[in-house]
Write an enzyme that holds these catalytic residues in place. Structure first.
Site, PDB file in Angstrom:
ATOM      1  N   LYS A 262       0.800  -1.228   0.000  1.00 56.96           N
ATOM      2  CA  LYS A 262       0.000   0.000   0.000  1.00 56.96           C
ATOM      3  C   LYS A 262       0.834   1.280   0.000  1.00 56.96           C
ATOM      4  CE  LYS A 262      -3.724  -2.490   1.391  1.00 56.96           C
ATOM      5  NZ  LYS A 262      -3.095  -3.792   1.463  1.00 56.96           N
TER       6      LYS A 262
ATOM      7  N   HIS B 240      -2.751   4.722   9.463  1.00 58.41           N
ATOM      8  CA  HIS B 240      -3.006   6.006   8.792  1.00 58.41           C
ATOM      9  C   HIS B 240      -3.753   6.988   9.679  1.00 58.41           C
ATOM     10  CE1 HIS B 240      -2.361   3.457   5.203  1.00 58.41           C
ATOM     11  NE2 HIS B 240      -1.871   4.557   4.692  1.00 58.41           N
TER      12      HIS B 240
ATOM     13  N   GLU C 135      -2.949  -2.245   9.111  1.00 58.10           N
ATOM     14  CA  GLU C 135      -2.243  -1.319   8.206  1.00 58.10           C
ATOM     15  C   GLU C 135      -3.042  -0.033   8.016  1.00 58.10           C
ATOM     16  OE1 GLU C 135       0.089  -2.351   4.650  1.00 58.10           O
ATOM     17  OE2 GLU C 135      -0.634  -4.381   4.957  1.00 58.10           O
TER      18      GLU C 135
END
Ligand code: IKT
Length: 355
Positions: free
Chosen positions: A149, A224, A220
């Site tokens: 990503k 963010h 994951e």
């Protein structure tokens, strides 16, 4: 295209669904799959039904998304591997055997494997580049595909491009949904324009029934959120992740994510990385998408008009369909390229996936 044999590194949600989707596509034969405790290999083709039945709801390592660890050592200090029940992973399959070196074991088999899909959470930024490097150093001549990503990883792969080319590797990076499918869609949508001002990628994922399977992806994503990064997210316990999810009532909105769609579109000459934004909404309490996945590409045509081309995924299509279908499509394209000697590092905006 002749039959394509492939291996999957990692049998978390993405790895297992890749195996499943491959059964619905022509010309794909899965021949190896591994997780951190075990490996299943059959060069005539794995029995995917048996492997999935044995591993469903049964991840070998929730914390690492069921991935083989980077240095091929287990974090359990090498204690006995469970062969059955919760936490057993691949070794619960009658086709598998325990191993402490799953990635090396796949490398050892790789001379007879056309493509390897790295379905691993990249919980240290250089994990996927280092894993790919191991294949190159072992002289692998074939295809590597990842579903990573983060933007900063693409540069790490580009730094190794010469190594991959010398080895005869065709590497497609960021080949899931975003980056991947949606990056490719943006590249197509850009074709009306001579100048692209903005690319907005906005995704929606409903993950109630797929939550257990996709804990690695959720971890994951949490990296963010404000106050977290990839290192701190890696250290979170499952209970801490649950607490974050509860704080958001199961629905987490992400803005301005570091997703490699930006550098992959810049690399393909479509726009500046700074003109690309990626965000979305994840709902782990419902299987309905909380928002429609949309790519908007705004630009100027040769004859002076300004317009926005929009690409949408149907709300009925799942994340599993939209990550794994494209990953296998790009894998097939890469095998075609590899067979004619086209080696190096490619992104999803450089190629069209084969159906
Ligand atoms: C990914 O795995 O590609 C990223 C995830 C988002 C997937 C979007 C799928 C869109 C859809 O199915 O409509 C997330 C950022 N982990």
């Amino acid at each position: 295209m002749d039959d394509v044999t492939f291996a999957v590194l990692g049998t978390g949600g993405i790895g297992r669904r890749t195996l499943e989707v491959s059964q619905h596509k022509d010309g794909l034969t899965p021949v190896a799959a591994c997780d951190r405790n075990g490996i299943a290999v059959d060069h005539d083709g794995l029995d995917v039904g048996e492997l999935l039945a044995a591993t469903e709801g049964n991840v070998a390592s929730e914390h690492a998304g069921n991935a083989p660890s980077g240095d091929d050592t287990r974090t359990d200090g090498g204690t006995a591997v469970k062969r059955h029940g919760e936490g057993a992973g691949v070794v619960a399959s009658e086709q598998a055997r325990p191993t402490e070196t799953p990635i090396q074991d796949v490398i050892d088999e790789s001379a007879a494997i056309d493509a390897v899909l790295l379905a691993l959470p990249n919980l240290t930024h250089d994990f996927i580049p280092r894993t790919a490097e191991r294949f190159a150093e072992a002289g692998y001549e074939g295809v590597l595909v990842d579903v990573l990503k983060r933007s900063r990883v693409i540069g790490m792969l580009d730094e190794r491009a010469d190594l991959f080319e010398e080895s005869g590797i065709t590497f497609v990076c960021g080949a899931g949904a975003t980056p991947g499918f949606l990056t490719g869609a943006a590249a197509l949508a850009a074709q009306s324009f001579v100048e692209v001002d903005e690319v907005e990628i906005w995704w929606g994922v409903g993950l109630k029934s797929g939550y257990e399977d996709n804990r690695g992806t959720v971890r994951e994503d949490i990296a963010h959120l404000d106050g977290y990064d990839i290192e701190s997210a890696r250290e979170l316990s499952d209970a801490e992740i649950e607490a974050i999810v509860d704080d958001h009532d199961g629905v987490i909105e992400f803005e301005d994510m570091e997703h490699a769609d930006d550098v992959l579109l810049e690399r393909a000459g479509i726009c500046d990385a700074a003109d690309v934004t990626v965000g979305g909404i994840l709902d782990v309490r419902s299987d309905e998408k909380p928002t429609t996945t949309t790519v908007r590409v705004t630009g100027r045509t040769f004859d002076g008009e300004r317009g926005t081309n929009t690409f949408q995924l149907d709300d009925a299509t799942s994340m599993a369909a939209n990550v794994n279908g494209p990953a296998l499509g790009y894998l097939k394209t890469a095998v075609r390229m590899n067979r004619v000697g086209d080696y190096g590092v490619f992104g999803p905006a450089d190629l069209l996936p084969v159906f």
